[in-house]
Design an enzyme around this catalytic site. Structure first.
Site, mmCIF file in Angstrom:
data_model
loop_
_atom_site.group_PDB
_atom_site.id
_atom_site.type_symbol
_atom_site.label_atom_id
_atom_site.label_comp_id
_atom_site.label_asym_id
_atom_site.label_seq_id
_atom_site.Cartn_x
_atom_site.Cartn_y
_atom_site.Cartn_z
ATOM 1 N N ASN A 7 0.058 -5.559 5.115
ATOM 2 C CA ASN A 7 -0.106 -4.127 4.855
ATOM 3 C C ASN A 7 1.007 -3.418 5.630
ATOM 4 O O ASN A 7 0.877 -3.164 6.825
ATOM 5 C CB ASN A 7 -1.492 -3.683 5.327
ATOM 6 C CG ASN A 7 -1.717 -2.199 5.138
ATOM 7 O OD1 ASN A 7 -0.846 -1.476 4.641
ATOM 8 N ND2 ASN A 7 -2.896 -1.731 5.547
ATOM 9 N N ARG A 89 -1.009 -5.120 0.392
ATOM 10 C CA ARG A 89 -1.755 -3.894 0.099
ATOM 11 C C ARG A 89 -0.753 -2.816 -0.325
ATOM 12 O O ARG A 89 0.247 -2.593 0.362
ATOM 13 C CB ARG A 89 -2.502 -3.414 1.338
ATOM 14 C CG ARG A 89 -3.218 -2.118 1.053
ATOM 15 C CD ARG A 89 -3.633 -1.421 2.315
ATOM 16 N NE ARG A 89 -4.306 -0.190 1.987
ATOM 17 C CZ ARG A 89 -4.281 0.901 2.739
ATOM 18 N NH1 ARG A 89 -3.596 0.903 3.852
ATOM 19 N NH2 ARG A 89 -4.918 1.974 2.383
ATOM 20 N N HIS A 178 -8.979 3.767 -1.192
ATOM 21 C CA HIS A 178 -9.932 2.790 -0.625
ATOM 22 C C HIS A 178 -10.552 1.901 -1.713
ATOM 23 O O HIS A 178 -11.640 1.364 -1.531
ATOM 24 C CB HIS A 178 -11.110 3.484 0.111
ATOM 25 C CG HIS A 178 -10.724 4.294 1.288
ATOM 26 N ND1 HIS A 178 -11.250 5.550 1.522
ATOM 27 C CD2 HIS A 178 -9.883 4.055 2.300
ATOM 28 C CE1 HIS A 178 -10.735 6.044 2.637
ATOM 29 N NE2 HIS A 178 -9.903 5.154 3.130
ATOM 30 N N ARG A 239 -8.860 14.916 8.451
ATOM 31 C CA ARG A 239 -8.520 15.537 7.156
ATOM 32 C C ARG A 239 -9.657 16.437 6.689
ATOM 33 O O ARG A 239 -10.835 16.110 6.867
ATOM 34 C CB ARG A 239 -8.274 14.453 6.098
ATOM 35 C CG ARG A 239 -7.075 13.602 6.417
ATOM 36 C CD ARG A 239 -6.906 12.483 5.408
ATOM 37 N NE ARG A 239 -6.621 11.234 6.070
ATOM 38 C CZ ARG A 239 -6.774 10.036 5.544
ATOM 39 N NH1 ARG A 239 -7.227 9.908 4.319
ATOM 40 N NH2 ARG A 239 -6.483 8.953 6.228
ATOM 41 N N GLU A 382 -11.235 -5.723 3.546
ATOM 42 C CA GLU A 382 -10.185 -5.476 2.555
ATOM 43 C C GLU A 382 -9.173 -6.626 2.513
ATOM 44 O O GLU A 382 -8.653 -6.962 1.458
ATOM 45 C CB GLU A 382 -9.483 -4.143 2.865
ATOM 46 C CG GLU A 382 -10.373 -2.959 2.518
ATOM 47 C CD GLU A 382 -9.987 -1.682 3.235
ATOM 48 O OE1 GLU A 382 -10.268 -1.587 4.447
ATOM 49 O OE2 GLU A 382 -9.422 -0.785 2.603
#
Ligand code: AMP
Length: 397
Positions: A7, A89, A178, A239, A382
């Site tokens: 990633n 990813r 996600h 956020r 993941e």
């Protein structure tokens, strides 16, 4: 068979080497601060090692990862040829990628074409892929997209009520993020229920520092809370989630800032942090204990928004078999889970507080045994999902 999962960000490379026969994590870690004066590499096997040295580019970082993985004393493989495949990813696949794909020149171009949709993420992925291709010649590589699971949404769910040309010209629509996590926990929840995923309606609640909720209908994504970018949806660590869009212009005018500056504040200085000064739930709970009203408000707002999304998705789905919590907060914060689902007995949702407080990290229910809607916690993975996708795309056994 061993699969390396990468990633790569703009200045970092997260990595994990998995043994696909056992599913074991053989080694993992991160190279950080690439391009800065001093970089940092973490390498975890049974032990943890931290190396501080400059990594001028991703190439030096990746070379060091390979050196450690193949080191006589600390390594976990004899030679890098033991690595059968690499899974990357990739945050944004736009409307180009519905599925994980083997990387070739055309795919790499497609990932580059999606850069305007994820300017902070896709350039780092491209660098990571190009570096891995150079250092692992002949090893097949797969891109797994955060957005692809959400590509089954219908236009009524993904279009925004703005001029249609914006969609045609700039690709402005909801993409969701996600996806790898939502897909993984949806499938694991179906397993837990003993039903084929295609027969399950599940609301997947990924609550990390970034957070999103998806409505999964008959195993496919029907709607999701994040939008064109990861800024939309529920209130997150830093956020803002969904807000009145006019707020952007309102702040820009009053503070004499550009739209990009306002969006930066909404991305890095908002959410829980914007309300109470912290984006870590452990800290927020400690402050609430001491009577901090802002911390209480932040938690209340965040859980309120989660309930709103779960409620609206329950209506969209028509029938909910399960709600599943995952990621840093979803897995570790019983209070957050309980608040988000309190007072919903009339809808068949009841949390068993003992199970909620004592979750043992195995995929399991925290709802009452006789509840109509199962509520589960599943630790997301993941990296394993990316590795599994890599093996499946390449047809490896
Ligand atoms: P993630 O992005 O999935 O790694 O989640 C990170 C977030 O999980 C942190 O910012 C914390 O708010 C939250 N978190 C991690 N551990 C705990 C814990 N033990 N209790 C409550 N929240 C936690």
């Amino acid at each position: 068979m061993k699969v390396l999962v990468i990633n790569a960000g703009s200045s970092s490379i997260k990595y994990q080497l998995l043994d696909m026969t056992s599913g074991d994590d053989l080694a993992s870690g991160i190279v950080e601060r690439i391009g800065e004066e001093m970089g940092k590499l973490t390498y975890k096997t049974d032990t943890k090692e931290v190396i501080e040295q400059p990594f001028p580019t991703h190439r030096e970082g990746m070379v060091e990862i390979i050196n450690l993985l193949t080191d006589d004393a600390k390594g976990v493989v004899k030679d890098k040829s033991e690595i059968a495949a690499i899974g990357h990813r990739v945050v944004h696949g736009g409307e180009l990628f519905f599925e994980p794909v083997e990387i070739n020149e055309k795919v790499l171009k497609g990932i580059k074409d999606c850069i305007p949709l994820a300017p902070l993420h896709n350039p780092g992925h491209v660098t990571g892929i190009e570096t891995a291709m150079e250092l692992f010649p002949g090893v097949r590589q797969v891109a797994v997209f955060d957005t692809s699971f959400h590509q089954t949404m219908e236009p009524k769910a993904y279009m925004y009520g703005i001029p249609y040309e914006y969609y045609e010209e700039y690709g402005i629509r909801k993409y969701g993020m996600h996806g790898t996590s939502h897909k993984y926990v949806a499938r694991e929840t179906a397993k837990l229920m003993g039903k084929p995923l295609e027969e399950c309606n599940i609301i997947t609640v990924h609550l990390g520092n970034g957070a999103s909720i998806s409505a999964v209908k008959n195993g496919k994504c029907y709607d999701t809370s994040m939008g064109l970018t990861p800024l939309g949806g529920i209130i997150m660590g830093t956020r803002c989630g969904d807000i009145d869009p006019a707020i952007v212009g309102f702040i820009a005018e009053r503070k004499d800032q550009s739209a990009a500056e306002v969006v930066s504040t909404l991305t890095h200085e908002s959410g829980l942090k914007g309300i109470c000064g912290s984006n870590d739930l452990r800290d927020i709970h400690a402050r609430i204990e001491k009577g901090d009203k802002r911390a209480e408000l932040a938690l209340d707002m965040a859980c309120h928004r989660v309930r709103q999304f779960i409620g609206s998705y329950a209506f969209e789905l028509g029938r909910v078999d399960a709600i599943v919590f995952t990621a840093g907060i979803g897995e570790n914060d019983p209070e957050y889970r309980a608040r988000s689902l309190s007072g919903l007995e009339n809808f068949g949702i009841t949390i068993n507080q003992e199970k909620n407080l004592n979750w043992d990290r195995t995929p399991s229910y925290i709802s009452d045994d006789d509840a109509d809607v199962k509520v589960a916690i599943i630790a997301t993975n993941e990296e394993l999902e990316i590795a599994n996708d890599t093996v499946a795309v390449l047809g490896l056994k």
